[in-house]
Design a protein around this motif. Sequence first.
Motif, PDB file in Angstrom:
ATOM      1  N   THR A  54       0.842  -1.200   0.000  1.00  0.00           N
ATOM      2  CA  THR A  54       0.000   0.000   0.000  1.00  0.00           C
ATOM      3  C   THR A  54       0.877   1.250   0.000  1.00  0.00           C
ATOM      4  N   ASP A 175      -5.792  -1.312  -5.027  1.00  0.00           N
ATOM      5  CA  ASP A 175      -5.268  -1.926  -3.798  1.00  0.00           C
ATOM      6  C   ASP A 175      -6.258  -2.965  -3.296  1.00  0.00           C
ATOM      7  N   GLU A 176      -5.944  -4.225  -3.500  1.00  0.00           N
ATOM      8  CA  GLU A 176      -6.783  -5.353  -3.105  1.00  0.00           C
ATOM      9  C   GLU A 176      -8.251  -5.153  -3.506  1.00  0.00           C
TER      10      GLU A 176
HETATM   11 MG   LIG Z   1      -2.048  -2.839   2.144  1.00  0.00          MG
END
Ligand SMILES: [Mg+2]
Length: 245
Positions: A54, A175-176
């Motif tokens: 991240t 992000d994910e």
């Molecule tokens: Mg992360």
Amino acid sequence: MKPITKPEPVLVCRGICKSYGSGDIVERVLKRVDLEFSRGQASVLIGPSGSGKTTLLSILGCLLAPTEGELVIGNGMVDFTNKSSLTEVRRQKLGFIFQHAQLLPFMTIQDNLAIIGRNAGMTAADVDQRLDNLLDRLQLKPMRHKLPSQLSGGQRQRVAILRALLHRPSIVLADEPTAALDWNTGKTVVELLLEQARLEQAVLVVVTHDTRMLPLFDRILSIADGILTEQYQTAALENTFYTHS
Ligand SMILES: [Mg+2]
Ligand SMILES: Nc1ncnc2c1ncn2[C@@H]1O[C@H](COP(=O)(O)OP(=O)(O)OP(=O)(O)O)[C@@H](O)[C@H]1O
């Protein structure tokens, strides 16, 4: 025969370091990351929890300043001290998708999307035309006038993809994006994201913990102990490893 030329990178990291803390308790999360991203190239970013995925994505997205190093987007170096130019770069060149779709709950899908287009300087007519086209391509047309709470998780993530692509950004960061979805819905969402980013010739970087997604991407970036390793998956470059330290 035409010589093969390497495409110009749209996004370049040079010697990116990121540390948190100060004095005796400094955590060096990224240790000299050098990376280039070309138009239409899809990379997946993996690594254990807390390894800095991240953090790296936030730096690429101009949301977080590196401790050291340079970030180049297009042909301009990003000035992390200039807030208004950072906002401008984010609005014009970047599209983000997070783990949860983060749509504004009190606005319809159409209004959630139109804000992004207007912020990027698109005309109302252009936003409308592009929305028509993308809602159709992502099979979201019937959702246009609904509120986010009236959509399923997978539908909301498809709206988030549409929102990230609407203003034709040259860089899309996720992000994910599938963490809240089951495998089949998640795979469909990632395939749509890849298809759309390739169609738009955007740089795509997706963070995931799901190793089943890896074969879908051109390049695998792995972070461990602050060091980034890249592996290309194209036939010509198969199993070629580069390590930055
Ligand atoms: Mg992360
Ligand atoms: N604002 C902050 N202040 C201090 N430390 C931070 C901050 N943000 C992140 N860190 C630390 O940096 C390291 C990397 O965090 P990051 O969120 O980038 O990891 P990640 O790879 O995305 O993990 P996950 O897979 O769990 O999301 C972690 O040890 C985290 O505690």
